[in-house]
Motif scaffolding. Structure first.
Motif, short mmCIF file in Angstrom:
data_model
loop_
_atom_site.label_atom_id
_atom_site.label_comp_id
_atom_site.label_asym_id
_atom_site.label_seq_id
_atom_site.Cartn_x
_atom_site.Cartn_y
_atom_site.Cartn_z
N ARG A 23 -13.68 -22.63 -20.79
CA ARG A 23 -12.36 -22.58 -20.63
C ARG A 23 -11.93 -21.95 -19.13
N LEU A 24 -10.87 -22.21 -18.65
CA LEU A 24 -10.49 -21.82 -17.31
C LEU A 24 -9.17 -20.86 -17.40
N ASN A 25 -8.67 -20.30 -16.36
CA ASN A 25 -7.60 -19.58 -16.09
C ASN A 25 -6.70 -20.37 -15.06
N LEU A 26 -5.39 -20.49 -15.48
CA LEU A 26 -4.22 -20.90 -14.59
C LEU A 26 -3.43 -19.75 -14.43
N THR A 27 -2.91 -19.53 -13.28
CA THR A 27 -1.94 -18.39 -13.06
C THR A 27 -0.87 -18.64 -11.87
N SER A 41 -2.36 -18.61 -18.03
CA SER A 41 -2.63 -19.06 -19.30
C SER A 41 -3.92 -19.70 -19.18
N ASN A 42 -4.79 -19.89 -20.26
CA ASN A 42 -6.03 -20.31 -20.12
C ASN A 42 -6.06 -21.44 -21.28
N ALA A 43 -7.21 -22.56 -20.78
CA ALA A 43 -7.23 -23.64 -21.50
C ALA A 43 -8.76 -24.05 -21.83
N GLY A 44 -9.22 -24.77 -22.81
CA GLY A 44 -10.22 -25.18 -23.21
C GLY A 44 -10.87 -26.51 -22.72
N GLY A 45 -11.27 -27.23 -23.38
CA GLY A 45 -11.78 -28.66 -23.22
C GLY A 45 -13.13 -28.65 -22.66
N TYR A 46 -13.11 -29.85 -21.45
CA TYR A 46 -14.50 -29.89 -20.92
C TYR A 46 -14.36 -29.97 -19.34
N LEU A 47 -13.26 -29.57 -18.86
CA LEU A 47 -13.35 -29.30 -17.46
C LEU A 47 -14.06 -28.33 -16.63
N ARG A 76 -8.71 -14.61 -14.51
CA ARG A 76 -7.42 -13.96 -14.71
C ARG A 76 -7.43 -12.93 -13.48
N ALA A 77 -8.29 -12.10 -13.56
CA ALA A 77 -8.10 -10.95 -12.61
C ALA A 77 -8.12 -11.19 -10.79
N THR A 78 -9.13 -12.17 -10.64
CA THR A 78 -9.08 -12.74 -9.32
C THR A 78 -7.94 -13.51 -8.85
N ALA A 79 -7.37 -14.31 -9.96
CA ALA A 79 -6.15 -14.93 -9.55
C ALA A 79 -4.91 -14.22 -9.39
N THR A 80 -4.79 -13.13 -10.37
CA THR A 80 -3.71 -12.32 -10.07
C THR A 80 -3.72 -11.52 -9.00
N VAL A 139 -2.47 -0.43 -25.22
CA VAL A 139 -3.16 -0.35 -23.64
C VAL A 139 -4.56 -0.79 -23.75
N ASP A 140 -5.62 -0.45 -24.72
CA ASP A 140 -6.86 -0.72 -25.08
C ASP A 140 -6.76 -2.22 -25.11
N ARG A 141 -6.15 -2.92 -26.09
CA ARG A 141 -6.07 -4.26 -26.30
C ARG A 141 -5.48 -5.13 -25.39
N GLU A 142 -4.67 -4.77 -24.47
CA GLU A 142 -4.31 -5.60 -23.23
C GLU A 142 -5.33 -5.47 -22.19
N ASN A 143 -6.09 -4.30 -21.99
CA ASN A 143 -7.06 -4.38 -21.00
C ASN A 143 -8.19 -5.19 -21.54
N HIS A 144 -8.69 -4.96 -22.60
CA HIS A 144 -9.66 -5.96 -23.34
C HIS A 144 -9.42 -7.41 -23.15
N LYS A 145 -8.18 -7.88 -23.50
CA LYS A 145 -7.90 -9.21 -23.26
C LYS A 145 -7.60 -9.67 -21.87
N ALA A 146 -7.32 -8.84 -21.01
CA ALA A 146 -7.23 -9.31 -19.65
C ALA A 146 -8.67 -9.42 -19.23
N PHE A 147 -9.63 -8.72 -19.47
CA PHE A 147 -11.03 -8.79 -19.16
C PHE A 147 -11.35 -10.08 -19.72
N LEU A 148 -11.25 -10.48 -20.86
CA LEU A 148 -11.63 -11.68 -21.71
C LEU A 148 -11.06 -12.87 -20.85
N ASP A 149 -9.98 -12.72 -20.27
CA ASP A 149 -9.47 -13.88 -19.51
C ASP A 149 -9.86 -13.84 -18.23
#
Length: 555
Positions: A75-79, A91-97, A34-38, A451-461
């Motif tokens: 998982r993968l990210n889509l922006t 958004s991100n999604a799982g699966g096998y891609l 997500r960070a790179t795509a954003t 703020v902490d939760r948003e930053n953490h979630k953004a990094f997980l993505d």
């Protein structure tokens, strides 16, 4: 700091060109996902772009952990620029891609332009091929996957696809992979539809060049495999009755807070229909829910809790098989089950037709094809609520997830402030409020936590790590995996949130968009606390000085 590797592949579907760009400096600063795509979207999508215009771009991005075999990383990210919210959405999604994308050797795919005919785009480590696919016009997602498997030996695990909803520019159309895994929120499927791209396939043989620190890679995988978490048998539906009994389960288009039929659509009801285990690539946690009902001939994957809410309690429907049918219909047609279910519930409210599951399915299909009233509903609640004569239960145009901000006030604050609107995963304050770690009542004093939760979630993505890995991939393990202090990782998350907000600011978003359709205590004062914690202006905009440390995208 560990980061994704490989060039950016830009595919212009109008010009039928494919260009590689080295983005090593961007990846070093932004890690991936997500960070790179954003960062790329902020630099390369015009601030005044039309979401349905050729100038909009979609970014499919990997994090470094997709080069591992660790659980919670399939998982993968889509922006891109959302046609539903009119702002940036990821958004991100799982699966096998994800592993098939890794093997092409690229870290990011950028789709630009607009084709004059319906296209399939085939990406491999040896190049890009364009295929006109007029026979797939109006095809469902499984029909598209089957076509790709038959013609190119690239089945659903190799494929991103849209259904009729995407082709018809339903504003909450999803992009699907593995037939049932959705890049759901924000309508990016409609952006692919506007580009006239039916599907993108991936195949290659490039070996992953990264060596992932081990431990913790092996430890996480072992713990996921041996966990006795109820999530593994019931998915997110395991908390349905607990939430209904102790907090709120929005019911009959938000008229009520409790659903009398919760047990009939909750975790036990779903588990009773589960017939085998399901997982994402390389994940031993196996929390997916392959379900079927032989009597009514329904087979699907799910429903998860958000679908149990949107096509169950919110519509007054108490039959799990009805919810399963709605889930399968949305996956096949390519629509976000949250936005689709909430929009259908709004119509049922306008007609006093709660509980009519057959009507709900008929409306869902009409939305995908924009037939009759479906054409109005395909615009989403924010654009059609006046026509229906119902309340606008959205934030920034995005329909609400299940976790009720009228009861969970920290989650309500998160809904109001999240750059992508009423999304439960942007910060997941709900987890702290359900567990009792944070008092659900009140908003004041919660801004720093948000703020902490948003930053953490953004990094997980960014990494990318599944949200269900939260109990296994701790702060210490993130430090070990990414070879960086936790504060450095959170700085990447903070920059991502700021870039999203700055992009949206340039499109006219400000404090007036940080609001709710209902009252919760001290909301305006809590918003002030949040802006102060972020270093933003009182009007909810990101000052240019706050962007100085953000790395620019590749030329």
């Amino acid at each position: 700091m560990l980061h994704a590797t490989g060039p950016l592949l830009t595919v212009d579907v109008g010009e039928r060109t494919a260009t590689e760009t080295e983005i090593d400096e961007v990846l070093e600063a932004t890690v991936g996902g997500r960070a790179t795509a954003t960062t790329l979207a902020h630099e390369r999508i015009p601030f005044d772009a039309d979401p349905f215009g050729p100038e909009n771009r979609i970014y499919l991005s990997l994090g470094p952990l997709q080069q591992s075999q660790m659980s919670f990383t399939g998982r993968l990210n889509l922006t891109g620029l959302s046609p539903l919210t009119d702002g940036l959405v990821s958004s991100n999604a799982g699966g096998y891609l994800s592993r098939n994308v890794v093997e092409t050797g690229y870290s990011v795919l950028e789709l630009a332009g607009e084709s004059d005919e319906l296209l399939a785009v085939h990406v491999s480590d040896s190049g890009v091929e364009f295929e006109a696919v007029p026979d797939l016009e109006g095809a469902t997602v499984p029909e598209t996957s089957e076509y790709m498997a038959d013609r190119h030996d690239r089945g659903p695990e190799h494929c991103l696809a849209i259904g009729p909803a995407g082709e018809n520019r339903v504003r909450f159309a999803s992009v699907m992979t593995f037939d049932s895994r959705a890049f759901g929120r924000g309508g990016l499927g409609a952006v692919l539809g506007a580009k006239n791209v039916k599907c993108v396939t991936f195949d290659g043989s490039v070996e992953a060049p990264l060596e992932i620190p081990n431990p913790p890679e092996r430890d996480v995988h072992r713990e996921a495999a041996t966990s006795d978490d109820r999530m593994r048998s019931q998915g997110t539906t395991g908390g349905t009755e607990f939430i209904n009994d102790n907090f709120a389960l929005p019911t009959r288009y938000f008229r009520e807070y409790e659903f009398e039929g919760a047990a009939d659509i909750g975790g036990n009801a779903v588990e009773a229909k589960k017939y085998k285990k399901g997982a994402c690539s390389a994940c031993a946690y196996a929390c997916k829910l392959p379900t079927r009902d032989e009597e009514r001939g329904v087979e699907t994957e799910g429903p998860e809790f958000e679908t149990v809410y949107s096509f169950g309690s919110l519509q007054g429907v108490d039959d799990i098989v009805d919810v399963m049918q709605a889930n399968e219909l949305c996956d096949s047609l390519g629509m976000d089950t949250i936005s689709a279910g909430v929009t259908v519930a709004a119509y049922l409210d306008s007609e006093e037709a709660f509980g009519d599951a057959e009507l709900a399915r008929d409306l869902t299909e009409k939305i995908a094809y924009r037939e009759d009233i479906g054409d109005t509903l395909a615009e989403g609640v924010a654009r059609c609520h006046d026509d229906l004569g119902v309340e606008d239960y959205t934030v920034k145009g995005l329909e609400f997830a299940a976790h009720d901000g009228r009861v969970l006030h920290g989650q309500g604050l998160s809904y109001a402030l999240a750059n992508r609107g009423a999304d439960h995963l942007y910060a997941s304050m709900l987890a702290l409020e359900y567990s009792g770690e944070l008092d659900p009542q009140g908003t004041l004093g919660k801004a720093e936590t948000l703020v902490d939760r948003e930053n953490h979630k953004a990094f997980l993505d960014t990494g990318i790590v599944c949200v269900f890995g939260r109990d296994y991939v701790s702060e210490e393990r993130l430090e070990a995996l990414f070879d960086a202090d936790y504060d450095e990782l959170m700085a990447v998350g903070a920059r991502t949130v700021a870039l999203e907000r700055h992009f949206n600011n340039q499109r006219g978003f400000d404090r007036s968009d940080d609001t709710l359709p209902y009252e919760i205590p001290d909301l305006e004062d809590a918003i002030d606390e949040y802006y102060d914690a972020r270093g933003w202006t009182d009007d909810g905009t990101v000052p240019e000085s706050a962007l100085e440390s953000i790395t620019p995208a590749a030329d």
